[in-house]
Design an enzyme around this catalytic site. Structure first.
Site, PDB file in Angstrom:
ATOM      1  N   ASP A 273      44.316  45.889  40.352  1.00  0.00           N
ATOM      2  CA  ASP A 273      42.848  45.968  40.360  1.00  0.00           C
ATOM      3  C   ASP A 273      42.358  46.780  41.551  1.00  0.00           C
ATOM      4  O   ASP A 273      42.986  46.789  42.609  1.00  0.00           O
ATOM      5  CB  ASP A 273      42.237  44.562  40.506  1.00  0.00           C
ATOM      6  CG  ASP A 273      42.493  43.687  39.292  1.00  0.00           C
ATOM      7  OD1 ASP A 273      42.846  44.217  38.226  1.00  0.00           O
ATOM      8  OD2 ASP A 273      42.318  42.458  39.433  1.00  0.00           O
TER       9      ASP A 273
ATOM     10  N   TYR B 197      52.787  37.361  44.027  1.00  0.00           N
ATOM     11  CA  TYR B 197      51.453  37.665  44.545  1.00  0.00           C
ATOM     12  C   TYR B 197      51.047  36.613  45.567  1.00  0.00           C
ATOM     13  O   TYR B 197      51.469  35.457  45.480  1.00  0.00           O
ATOM     14  CB  TYR B 197      50.410  37.614  43.425  1.00  0.00           C
ATOM     15  CG  TYR B 197      50.391  38.829  42.531  1.00  0.00           C
ATOM     16  CD1 TYR B 197      49.693  39.968  42.901  1.00  0.00           C
ATOM     17  CD2 TYR B 197      51.046  38.822  41.308  1.00  0.00           C
ATOM     18  CE1 TYR B 197      49.652  41.071  42.068  1.00  0.00           C
ATOM     19  CE2 TYR B 197      51.016  39.927  40.465  1.00  0.00           C
ATOM     20  CZ  TYR B 197      50.309  41.058  40.859  1.00  0.00           C
ATOM     21  OH  TYR B 197      50.267  42.153  40.038  1.00  0.00           O
TER      22      TYR B 197
END
Lengths: 259, 259
Positions: free
Chosen positions: A67, A125
């Site tokens: 993103d 992540y």
């Protein structure tokens, strides 16, 4: 390989190298991974740096899209090149022409079939949150500032429920044209140290916005606006509208990709 | 207090508040603490923010000067004001007008005699070094990149010798017009975690460039270009030219000031 026009001489076949890059970046200034004609992206800036160093326009494959505004400590990418340049020299060359918010941590020759996205077995992540009343300046680019009282042990109880194989439809970006929303989470833990909260998630794959939606939902559990019972139901409800807010991009860091 | 012109009414004496601020900043964009007419400084930008919020041009006293490009997690400053604004509201107001690389962590009312510099009993600094081959982007503003092989245990042995009361003339900026160069170091330790090296020093006072010169000298000991014996002699030699290089400003962080 022979070419009629070059006469009798036998040419050596062109040996191509498949180069695997490990890349770290502060994503603040970029519109995510995927190349766009009108915005700076990681794929675009890295491809241009490779062109400057090798003279070739390559097809750069990343371990996945990212993103806009998210960061990475170890994204993996690969490309095939006819250049015979030694990978270590290539890495130095790339770092010499790349902006300071992108660094090639390593470049290595890998087998011809290696594919940075398809071959990834898991990704790790971290979502980073700062709970104190004032966000210290050195954390401002990579931490969500969440200056509210949260029950961290409740959040930890919820975070543990993410482990295992689940349907993550409630945590996927709406309008995403995914059919299969089942993913396996190998590890999901939430650690607090002072005002800092780190949510670390390792999984075999992630839906669009999935980690950010997981983080936002955990914060709602911590704040008390969602019960643990309601949280548990999200897996079977498969409805994005019932989960929590999408935590902002700038708190998300791709730590590592495993193969 | 009476004022002839205001007639019969007795005015309440103007109560002044002495406000103590704790400030964090990423110093990359600033020319140090002390106000300058032609460059952005911490004292200048903070004083201007106070003027915007209180309407007063105050004299802002910092816990000490800081070099251009150095950072702070907890610098202390104080100023006297006629404004009756509650300190917490003042802090919020300041953060609303300050740039994002400067944050007021707290504002408190303190006793009228408090002086941020003169009353400080000790300061804690950290010098931050990254030893790996490529500096990760998120560390680039606050870490010295030193990608050389160093003997950390030798550096630690040398760092321990800084503890206690010593003449730091060999570690002071040359041309500094100091007469007394004796300082007491309460604690000096060097810790390694992965590629990260943190030198933490607490002392009752610091000469100009002292921590940066200590860090540079320790790196020379670690690299082997200075022997431990030569290092030990620096205290009695009192000669800046014999010590190591001045480590760059951007690796230095003022962590805390004690009173």
């Amino acid at each position: 390989m022979q070419d009629g026009k070059s006469g009798d001489k036998t040419r050596k076949p062109i040996e191509r190298q498949n180069i695997r890059l490990t890349v770290a970046f502060e994503g603040t200034a970029y519109h995510g991974w995927q190349i766009q004609s009108d915005s700076a992206t990681l794929q675009g800036v890295l491809s241009e740096a490779i062109r400057k160093i090798t003279g070739e326009q390559v097809k750069l494959t990343g371990s996945g899209r990212t993103d806009a505004g998210t960061h990475a400590r170890g994204l993996v990418a690969n490309f095939s090149t006819g250049s015979a340049m030694a990978p270590a020299r290539l890495a130095r060359g790339l770092n010499a022409v790349l902006p300071h918010d992108i660094r090639v941590l390593s470049a290595k020759r890998t087998h011809p079939g290696f594919h940075a996205r398809k071959d990834a077995s898991s990704k790790i992540y971290r979502y980073q949150i700062y709970l104190g009343p004032v966000l210290p300046p050195h954390l401002r680019r990579e931490y969500l500032h969440y200056p509210y009282r949260v029950d961290v042990s409740r959040m930890q109880a919820a975070a543990r429920l993410f482990s295992g194989e689940h349907d993550f439809a409630s945590f996927a970006k709406t309008n995403a044209d995914r059919t299969n929303t089942v993913r396996r989470i190998f590890r999901c833990d939430l650690k607090k140290k002072g005002h800092i909260l780190h949510l670390t998630v390792e999984g075999n794959g992630f839906l669009h916005h999935m980690v950010r939606n997981m983080a936002g939902t955990l914060l709602e559990v911590g704040k008390g606006s969602m019960s643990l019972e309601a949280f548990k139901n999200l897996f079977k409800q498969k409805d994005r509208r019932l989960a929590g807010f999408t935590a902002p991009a700038h708190g998300l860091v791709l730590l590592k990709v495993r193969y």
